[in-house]
Design a protein around this motif. Structure first.
Motif, PDB file in Angstrom:
ATOM      1  N   UNK A 173       0.917  -1.184  -0.019  1.00 19.14           N
ATOM      2  CA  UNK A 173       0.239   0.134   0.199  1.00 19.14           C
ATOM      3  C   UNK A 173       1.016   1.148  -0.190  1.00 19.14           C
ATOM      4  N   UNK A 174       1.846   1.290   0.677  1.00 23.10           N
ATOM      5  CA  UNK A 174       2.680   2.414   0.518  1.00 23.10           C
ATOM      6  C   UNK A 174       3.259   2.731  -0.509  1.00 23.10           C
ATOM      7  N   UNK A 175       4.245   1.826  -1.170  1.00 23.97           N
ATOM      8  CA  UNK A 175       4.568   1.996  -2.357  1.00 23.97           C
ATOM      9  C   UNK A 175       3.259   2.333  -3.294  1.00 23.97           C
ATOM     10  N   UNK A 176       2.096   1.456  -3.357  1.00 23.24           N
ATOM     11  CA  UNK A 176       1.098   1.694  -4.183  1.00 23.24           C
ATOM     12  C   UNK A 176       0.620   3.278  -4.176  1.00 23.24           C
ATOM     13  N   UNK A 177       0.766   4.048  -3.052  1.00 26.59           N
ATOM     14  CA  UNK A 177       0.490   5.968  -2.644  1.00 26.59           C
ATOM     15  C   UNK A 177       1.706   6.471  -3.265  1.00 26.59           C
ATOM     16  N   UNK A 178       2.246   6.192  -3.356  1.00 24.29           N
ATOM     17  CA  UNK A 178       3.404   6.890  -3.946  1.00 24.29           C
ATOM     18  C   UNK A 178       3.922   7.007  -5.551  1.00 24.29           C
ATOM     19  N   UNK A 179       3.361   6.185  -5.735  1.00 26.56           N
ATOM     20  CA  UNK A 179       3.005   5.550  -7.299  1.00 26.56           C
ATOM     21  C   UNK A 179       1.781   6.476  -7.667  1.00 26.56           C
ATOM     22  N   UNK A 180       0.661   6.293  -7.350  1.00 28.02           N
ATOM     23  CA  UNK A 180      -0.083   6.912  -7.332  1.00 28.02           C
ATOM     24  C   UNK A 180      -0.578   8.836  -7.416  1.00 28.02           C
ATOM     25  N   UNK A 181       0.862   9.026  -6.650  1.00 30.37           N
ATOM     26  CA  UNK A 181       0.371  10.790  -6.461  1.00 30.37           C
ATOM     27  C   UNK A 181       1.541  10.737  -7.686  1.00 30.37           C
ATOM     28  N   UNK A 214       7.741  19.776 -29.325  1.00 37.25           N
ATOM     29  CA  UNK A 214       7.587  18.083 -29.413  1.00 37.25           C
ATOM     30  C   UNK A 214       8.717  18.084 -27.774  1.00 37.25           C
ATOM     31  N   UNK A 215       9.814  18.760 -27.523  1.00 37.96           N
ATOM     32  CA  UNK A 215      10.410  18.321 -26.378  1.00 37.96           C
ATOM     33  C   UNK A 215       9.863  18.797 -25.312  1.00 37.96           C
ATOM     34  N   UNK A 216       9.056  19.837 -25.932  1.00 40.42           N
ATOM     35  CA  UNK A 216       8.912  20.563 -24.342  1.00 40.42           C
ATOM     36  C   UNK A 216       7.594  19.677 -24.041  1.00 40.42           C
ATOM     37  N   UNK A 217       6.813  18.822 -24.903  1.00 41.15           N
ATOM     38  CA  UNK A 217       6.115  18.051 -24.623  1.00 41.15           C
ATOM     39  C   UNK A 217       6.808  16.244 -24.152  1.00 41.15           C
ATOM     40  N   UNK A 218       7.684  16.156 -24.869  1.00 43.47           N
ATOM     41  CA  UNK A 218       8.090  14.715 -25.188  1.00 43.47           C
ATOM     42  C   UNK A 218       8.056  14.293 -23.384  1.00 43.47           C
ATOM     43  N   UNK A 219       9.249  15.174 -22.743  1.00 43.30           N
ATOM     44  CA  UNK A 219       9.600  14.638 -21.674  1.00 43.30           C
ATOM     45  C   UNK A 219       8.175  14.044 -20.051  1.00 43.30           C
ATOM     46  N   UNK A 220       7.494  15.360 -20.737  1.00 48.62           N
ATOM     47  CA  UNK A 220       5.878  14.936 -19.598  1.00 48.62           C
ATOM     48  C   UNK A 220       5.591  13.732 -20.306  1.00 48.62           C
ATOM     49  N   UNK A 221       4.727  13.899 -21.279  1.00 50.17           N
ATOM     50  CA  UNK A 221       4.699  12.264 -21.757  1.00 50.17           C
ATOM     51  C   UNK A 221       5.037  10.762 -21.660  1.00 50.17           C
ATOM     52  N   UNK A 222       7.168  11.078 -21.900  1.00 47.35           N
ATOM     53  CA  UNK A 222       7.345  10.228 -20.958  1.00 47.35           C
ATOM     54  C   UNK A 222       7.096   9.777 -19.337  1.00 47.35           C
ATOM     55  N   UNK A 223       7.310  10.886 -18.239  1.00 45.63           N
ATOM     56  CA  UNK A 223       6.815  10.560 -17.429  1.00 45.63           C
ATOM     57  C   UNK A 223       5.609  10.298 -16.891  1.00 45.63           C
ATOM     58  N   UNK A 224       4.758  10.359 -16.976  1.00 45.34           N
ATOM     59  CA  UNK A 224       3.392   9.778 -17.323  1.00 45.34           C
ATOM     60  C   UNK A 224       2.929   8.448 -17.209  1.00 45.34           C
ATOM     61  N   UNK A 225       3.909   8.213 -19.262  1.00 46.02           N
ATOM     62  CA  UNK A 225       3.723   6.660 -19.234  1.00 46.02           C
ATOM     63  C   UNK A 225       4.468   5.699 -18.381  1.00 46.02           C
ATOM     64  N   UNK A 226       6.033   6.346 -17.951  1.00 43.49           N
ATOM     65  CA  UNK A 226       6.472   5.544 -16.601  1.00 43.49           C
ATOM     66  C   UNK A 226       5.274   5.333 -15.945  1.00 43.49           C
ATOM     67  N   UNK A 227       4.613   6.595 -15.230  1.00 46.36           N
ATOM     68  CA  UNK A 227       4.638   6.978 -13.905  1.00 46.36           C
ATOM     69  C   UNK A 227       2.964   5.379 -13.997  1.00 46.36           C
ATOM     70  N   UNK A 228       2.492   5.362 -15.221  1.00 42.95           N
ATOM     71  CA  UNK A 228       1.307   4.975 -14.967  1.00 42.95           C
ATOM     72  C   UNK A 228       1.802   3.263 -15.294  1.00 42.95           C
ATOM     73  N   UNK A 229       2.842   3.109 -15.899  1.00 44.96           N
ATOM     74  CA  UNK A 229       3.343   1.451 -16.457  1.00 44.96           C
ATOM     75  C   UNK A 229       3.911   0.911 -14.510  1.00 44.96           C
ATOM     76  N   UNK A 230       4.376   2.024 -14.169  1.00 41.78           N
ATOM     77  CA  UNK A 230       4.704   2.007 -12.933  1.00 41.78           C
ATOM     78  C   UNK A 230       3.139   1.511 -11.515  1.00 41.78           C
ATOM     79  N   UNK A 231       2.364   2.556 -11.915  1.00 48.00           N
ATOM     80  CA  UNK A 231       0.934   1.886 -11.364  1.00 48.00           C
ATOM     81  C   UNK A 231       0.477   0.837 -11.483  1.00 48.00           C
TER      82      UNK A 231
END
Length: 562
Positions: A173-181, A214-231
């Motif tokens: 649960x602790x890990x899941x909460x951090x990844x949800x945030x 594209x570079x400005x948007x690419x980084x948050x896209x990659x971060x969001x994809x990584x966060x969703x994969x971790x979740x």
């Protein structure tokens, strides 16, 4: 996560829970009696050739279900006694924090959203968690008692895998909460970056800055994809925990069936044990995993946001919670010393240890990527926000004008809208302001100052132009344009910025186009690591980001028009 759990438990302890818990006892009766009734119905009834006895035991189980339903009804009737006071506590927390910030000169723009949206999410998920956790405890205790009375040896076999799955789930649960945030934050950053790029898409195409955008948007896209994969990985881990704790006892029981029968366990007792596992323990664990893994994470994350927003730190002796009066600096000047600001006590600072002097009559352009802190700086300069550390020394807030990206226009006459900040403005002053901002054609189209204005009928650019005229007419010593011209064409933007600069006051432009920086007397570049400030040549030599932005703009200027 611990803070949110402690807050919820403290709220629960402050409420009368005796009746709520007492009515949970009848609800445990079906869970405790289910396997025992099945065992007696099989052994003493149907297998013994006494079907009426078997039916009597099943009828007793049906009666126990009725008792459990009565208990559940009373529990749900009393659920509001726990949930609604908790909601009221949150409302008081949000309102108290908003009032404290307002008194300290830091208006809380998100308080309404927290009251109307986030508090309701927390209230609903809190009620769901109370129901899920209580249901799990009632069912697990009832099934354990029933197993102990029916076949104690079975409890010894199915207990370890059930507890292993339960413990493993609680540990995630602790890990899941951090990844949800992290997922929520990355989603917000992506929305902000994408919105900023889409809003300036015409300019991006015009100057050939597609790669940079594209570079400005690419980084948050990659971060969001990584966060969703971790979740998603955490979700898969929860499924594994449910398989161990829910299906593991069943497999153990089936595998040990011959051995149990060999030790004298009857067929009815074995069926009763299976009933406790399949009807009691497994569904209870599944409901707990799904409830805490879904609503529980939303509860913790949303409650954490409410508690963070309600946090108000007490300024130390070196900080200035309110802007200083006119006597503290030369009129029209602003001074920042060691300014740090973060959205919540556990968030990364948007601005850190920023020192900045904006002298009277300065024309400063602020540039940098989306989300880097430009609008936050505008709020600090205008007194809408107070720094977490450091000082902001400036004029009174009523001598500073902030024009945001979303211009405010209300239903009324054109003249009433333009005179909103200066009700006594004469007709010649209105004419001068309209002419300086180039709004003559718009005024003629609308029908003059006495024409009734409907905000819905105006384009975003027309609303911005009216807001600019209104601010120009106010004649404030300090004007901050926070992308206030982003919906205007480049020529209208140039005319507006030059009109404000020509008045002789202090002008700060949160740049939407890099051309705004080329017109400014000085430039401030925020890149998330450093803050470079100076005249055009100084910043060009000191900031690689500014050289890159300027290079894209110049390349676009040399391309033939389509």
């Amino acid at each position: 996560m611990r803070r949110e759990v402690r807050y919820a438990l403290a709220a629960l302890r402050r409420r009368p829970t005796a009746a709520f818990l007492a009515w949970s006892v009848p609800e445990a009766v079906p869970a405790a009696l289910s396997g025992l009734a099945v065992a007696r119905a099989v052994d003493a009834g149907f297998l013994a050739g006494r079907p009426l006895v078997g039916l009597a035991w099943l009828a007793a189980l049906l009666g126990a279900a009725g008792v459990g339903a009565l208990g559940a009804r009373q529990v749900y009737r009393r659920l509001g006694d726990l949930v609604e006071p908790f909601r009221d506590d949150l409302v008081r927390h949000v309102v108290r924090g908003a009032l404290r910030r307002g008194v300290a000169g830091r208006p809380d723009d998100g308080a309404v959203a927290r009251l109307t949206h986030q508090v309701e999410i927390v209230r609903d998920t809190y009620a769901g968690l109370v129901v899920v956790v209580r249901g799990f405890v009632v069912t697990a205790v009832g099934a354990t008692v029933g197993l102990a009375s029916t076949a104690p040896v079975v409890g010894v076999l199915v207990g370890p895998p059930f507890l292993l799955g339960l413990g493993a789930f609680l540990a995630t649960l602790g890990v899941a909460t951090g990844r949800q945030r992290a997922y929520v934050r990355s989603d917000e950053r992506l929305a902000g970056a994408a919105g900023a790029v889409l809003a300036g898409l015409r300019d991006v195409t015009g100057v050939g800055a597609e790669d940079h955008a594209a570079a400005l948007v690419g980084r948050p896209v990659a971060e969001q994809a990584a966060a969703e994969l971790a979740l998603a990985r955490v979700g898969a881990l929860r499924t594994l925990c449910l398989a161990v704790g829910g299906w593991g006892p069943l497999l153990v029981l089936l595998a040990a069936g011959p051995w149990l029968v060999g030790r004298g366990l009857t067929a009815g007792a074995l069926l009763g044990a299976l009933t406790y596992v399949l009807v009691g323990l497994q569904p209870a664990l599944g409901a707990l995993v799904n409830g805490l893994g879904g609503g529980g994470l939303r509860f913790v994350v949303t409650l954490g946001r409410i508690l963070d927003a309600g946090h108000t730190s007490t300024p130390d002796s070196g900080s200035t919670p309110r802007p200083a009066g006119p006597g503290s600096v030369r009129e029209g000047g602003i001074r920042l010393r060691g300014v740090t600001f973060a959205y919540g006590p556990h968030s990364e600072p948007v601005l850190r240890d920023l020192d900045l002097d904006i002298p009277e009559g300065d024309h400063l352009a602020v540039v940098g990527p989306s989300g880097i802190g430009k609008s936050t700086l505008a709020g600090l300069l205008c007194g809408l926000r107070a720094p977490d550390a450091g000082t902001v020394t400036a004029l009174r807030t009523d001598q500073r004008v902030l024009i945001p990206q979303e211009a405010y226009v209300f239903t009324g006459t054109v003249g009433e809208n333009l005179r909103y900040l200066r009700p006594d403005a004469s007709a010649p002053l209105l004419d001068d302001a309209v002419a300086a901002l180039g709004a003559d054609a718009l005024l003629a189209r609308l029908g003059g100052y006495s024409a009734l204005l409907s905000p819905a009928s105006l384009s975003a650019g027309e609303r911005q132009l009216l807001a600019l005229v209104r601010a120009y007419l106010a004649d404030a010593p300090v004007v901050v344009l926070d992308e206030a011209t982003c919906h205007l064409d480049a020529e209208a933007e140039r005319r507006a910025e030059e009109a404000f600069a020509a008045r002789g006051g202090t002008v700060v432009v949160i740049a939407h186009r890099i051309s705004s920086a080329s017109r400014a007397r000085r430039v401030l570049v925020l890149d998330g690591v450093t803050a470079a400030v100076g005249d055009h040549d100084t910043v060009l030599a000191a900031s690689p980001l500014y050289r890159e932005l300027l290079g894209h703009w110049r390349a676009g200027q040399t391309q033939p028009a389509p």
